[in-house]
Design a protein around this motif. Structure first.
Motif, mmCIF file in Angstrom:
data_model
loop_
_atom_site.group_PDB
_atom_site.id
_atom_site.type_symbol
_atom_site.label_atom_id
_atom_site.label_comp_id
_atom_site.label_asym_id
_atom_site.label_seq_id
_atom_site.Cartn_x
_atom_site.Cartn_y
_atom_site.Cartn_z
ATOM 1 N N GLN A 1 3.836 9.893 -9.902
ATOM 2 C CA GLN A 1 3.102 9.531 -11.004
ATOM 3 C C GLN A 1 2.100 11.467 -11.162
ATOM 4 O O GLN A 1 2.598 12.286 -11.881
ATOM 5 C CB GLN A 1 1.813 9.055 -10.929
ATOM 6 C CG GLN A 1 2.420 7.194 -11.401
ATOM 7 C CD GLN A 1 3.525 7.423 -12.537
ATOM 8 O OE1 GLN A 1 3.053 8.804 -13.723
ATOM 9 N NE2 GLN A 1 4.385 7.148 -13.330
ATOM 10 N N ARG A 2 1.741 11.517 -9.622
ATOM 11 C CA ARG A 2 0.780 12.931 -10.095
ATOM 12 C C ARG A 2 2.355 14.711 -9.816
ATOM 13 O O ARG A 2 1.873 14.994 -10.431
ATOM 14 C CB ARG A 2 0.333 12.799 -8.444
ATOM 15 C CG ARG A 2 -0.196 13.986 -7.888
ATOM 16 C CD ARG A 2 -1.292 14.142 -6.835
ATOM 17 N NE ARG A 2 -0.326 14.592 -5.904
ATOM 18 C CZ ARG A 2 0.471 15.914 -5.820
ATOM 19 N NH1 ARG A 2 0.421 16.832 -6.210
ATOM 20 N NH2 ARG A 2 1.620 16.272 -4.665
ATOM 21 N N LEU A 3 3.072 14.064 -8.896
ATOM 22 C CA LEU A 3 4.386 14.937 -8.357
ATOM 23 C C LEU A 3 4.479 15.121 -10.359
ATOM 24 O O LEU A 3 4.822 16.243 -10.678
ATOM 25 C CB LEU A 3 5.286 14.470 -8.033
ATOM 26 C CG LEU A 3 5.248 14.624 -6.234
ATOM 27 C CD1 LEU A 3 6.130 13.948 -5.613
ATOM 28 C CD2 LEU A 3 4.956 16.097 -6.477
ATOM 29 N N LEU A 4 4.916 14.084 -11.613
ATOM 30 C CA LEU A 4 5.401 14.056 -12.903
ATOM 31 C C LEU A 4 4.694 14.907 -13.791
ATOM 32 O O LEU A 4 5.161 15.700 -14.189
ATOM 33 C CB LEU A 4 5.921 12.729 -13.190
ATOM 34 C CG LEU A 4 7.001 12.008 -12.094
ATOM 35 C CD1 LEU A 4 7.536 10.771 -13.717
ATOM 36 C CD2 LEU A 4 8.408 12.713 -13.355
ATOM 37 N N ALA A 5 3.342 14.586 -13.312
ATOM 38 C CA ALA A 5 2.063 14.937 -14.264
ATOM 39 C C ALA A 5 2.185 16.307 -13.627
ATOM 40 O O ALA A 5 1.464 17.598 -14.825
ATOM 41 C CB ALA A 5 0.893 14.572 -13.510
ATOM 42 N N GLN A 6 2.182 17.242 -12.835
ATOM 43 C CA GLN A 6 2.321 18.305 -12.391
ATOM 44 C C GLN A 6 3.270 19.386 -12.684
ATOM 45 O O GLN A 6 3.282 20.276 -13.057
ATOM 46 C CB GLN A 6 1.761 18.351 -10.090
ATOM 47 C CG GLN A 6 2.180 20.010 -9.790
ATOM 48 C CD GLN A 6 0.570 20.853 -10.727
ATOM 49 O OE1 GLN A 6 -0.462 20.227 -9.977
ATOM 50 N NE2 GLN A 6 1.615 22.325 -11.356
ATOM 51 N N THR A 7 4.545 18.786 -12.792
ATOM 52 C CA THR A 7 5.603 19.303 -13.446
ATOM 53 C C THR A 7 6.021 19.401 -14.784
ATOM 54 O O THR A 7 6.181 20.193 -15.412
ATOM 55 C CB THR A 7 6.947 18.268 -12.642
ATOM 56 O OG1 THR A 7 6.961 18.215 -11.183
ATOM 57 C CG2 THR A 7 8.093 18.662 -13.365
ATOM 58 N N ASP A 8 5.416 17.945 -15.242
ATOM 59 C CA ASP A 8 4.655 18.414 -16.056
ATOM 60 C C ASP A 8 3.977 19.088 -16.805
ATOM 61 O O ASP A 8 4.560 20.277 -17.989
ATOM 62 C CB ASP A 8 3.837 16.938 -17.121
ATOM 63 C CG ASP A 8 5.872 15.925 -17.214
ATOM 64 O OD1 ASP A 8 6.629 15.885 -17.535
ATOM 65 O OD2 ASP A 8 5.652 15.246 -17.450
ATOM 66 N N ALA A 9 3.058 19.518 -16.247
ATOM 67 C CA ALA A 9 2.218 20.801 -16.387
ATOM 68 C C ALA A 9 2.971 22.326 -16.615
ATOM 69 O O ALA A 9 2.461 22.812 -17.355
ATOM 70 C CB ALA A 9 0.142 20.275 -15.881
ATOM 71 N N ASP A 10 3.656 22.350 -15.573
ATOM 72 C CA ASP A 10 4.254 23.109 -14.665
ATOM 73 C C ASP A 10 5.084 24.009 -16.152
ATOM 74 O O ASP A 10 4.542 25.123 -16.381
ATOM 75 C CB ASP A 10 4.947 23.357 -13.680
ATOM 76 C CG ASP A 10 4.228 23.497 -11.950
ATOM 77 O OD1 ASP A 10 2.994 23.555 -12.347
ATOM 78 O OD2 ASP A 10 4.268 22.900 -11.260
ATOM 79 N N ALA A 11 6.051 22.770 -16.182
ATOM 80 C CA ALA A 11 6.874 23.256 -17.806
ATOM 81 C C ALA A 11 5.822 23.236 -19.063
ATOM 82 O O ALA A 11 6.330 24.369 -19.206
ATOM 83 C CB ALA A 11 7.391 21.566 -17.721
ATOM 84 N N GLU B 1 0.619 -1.045 -0.230
ATOM 85 C CA GLU B 1 0.074 0.051 -0.189
ATOM 86 C C GLU B 1 0.689 1.260 -0.450
ATOM 87 O O GLU B 1 0.569 1.877 -0.904
ATOM 88 C CB GLU B 1 -1.230 0.372 1.190
ATOM 89 C CG GLU B 1 -1.369 0.849 0.943
ATOM 90 C CD GLU B 1 -2.976 1.152 0.099
ATOM 91 O OE1 GLU B 1 -3.134 2.806 -0.184
ATOM 92 O OE2 GLU B 1 -2.933 0.394 -0.487
ATOM 93 N N LEU B 2 1.666 1.181 0.534
ATOM 94 C CA LEU B 2 2.758 2.372 0.391
ATOM 95 C C LEU B 2 3.760 2.452 -0.446
ATOM 96 O O LEU B 2 3.583 3.788 -1.083
ATOM 97 C CB LEU B 2 3.631 1.903 1.772
ATOM 98 C CG LEU B 2 3.142 2.292 3.377
ATOM 99 C CD1 LEU B 2 4.487 2.285 4.575
ATOM 100 C CD2 LEU B 2 3.244 4.165 3.762
ATOM 101 N N LEU B 3 3.714 1.578 -1.266
ATOM 102 C CA LEU B 3 4.679 1.192 -2.732
ATOM 103 C C LEU B 3 3.712 1.691 -3.462
ATOM 104 O O LEU B 3 4.282 3.348 -4.492
ATOM 105 C CB LEU B 3 5.402 0.029 -2.653
ATOM 106 C CG LEU B 3 6.919 -0.016 -2.022
ATOM 107 C CD1 LEU B 3 7.048 -1.751 -2.225
ATOM 108 C CD2 LEU B 3 7.615 0.854 -2.694
ATOM 109 N N ALA B 4 2.136 1.437 -3.589
ATOM 110 C CA ALA B 4 1.349 2.215 -4.301
ATOM 111 C C ALA B 4 0.808 3.596 -4.456
ATOM 112 O O ALA B 4 0.612 4.132 -5.678
ATOM 113 C CB ALA B 4 -0.202 1.199 -4.328
#
Length: 170
Positions: A24-34, A14-17
């Protein structure tokens, strides 16, 4: 021996998931910010390019206006110089033709009328003479009258005004 099940395995999974989901959320947010940063930078670059183009066009228009004005002044100077040359040529030809007038049979009666006019202006006791260039000089009581052919020709040319301008307007 049978393997014992790890009681913390579900918690670990559960912790790994959750960690994967957060990554994934941070990468998506970083892509959106970029993408937003790139879009803002592109928009700013477009605005700077448009402003530079407008400024360049404005500067070019100002330079063009200055150049046109300079060209008009230069053209006007050329026209005025040509007109002056034509005027001077006319005057020179008139002055060159003046001596021939003294040989004309009408010159003597014209000179006599000019002498009578000088006497009218200066008085009956005026002393009159004929200058070498033709015409009449008169003097009486400290006053002088000069009616030389050259002065009279200059006067005629000056009073022609627009008629003389016809030399360069045709």
């Amino acid at each position: 021996m049978p393997e014992l099940a790890d009681p913390l395995a579900p918690v670990r999974e559960e912790l790994l998931a959750r960690a994967r989901a957060e990554a994934q959320r941070l990468l998506a947010q970083t892509d959106a910010d970029a993408e937003a940063t790139l879009a803002a930078a592109q928009s700013e670059a477009d605005a700077i390019r448009d402003a530079a183009r407008a400024e360049g066009e404005s500067n070019a228009a100002a330079v063009l206006a200055v150049e046109r004005s300079r060209a008009r002044r230069q053209a006007r100077a050329v026209v005025l110089a040509a007109q002056r040359k034509a005027y001077d040529e006319l005057r020179s030809r008139v002055v060159q033709a003046l001596p021939a007038l003294r040989d004309d049979p009408a010159y003597r009666p014209w000179r006599d009328r000019l002498a009578a006019h000088a006497r009218t202006v200066l008085g009956a006791d005026a002393v009159l003479s004929e200058p070498p260039e033709g015409g009449v000089l008169g003097e009486a009581n400290g006053r002088r009258a000069r009616y030389t052919l050259a002065l009279l020709a200059d006067h005629v040319i000056d009073t022609m005004g627009a008629d003389v301008e016809g030399l360069w307007s045709s």
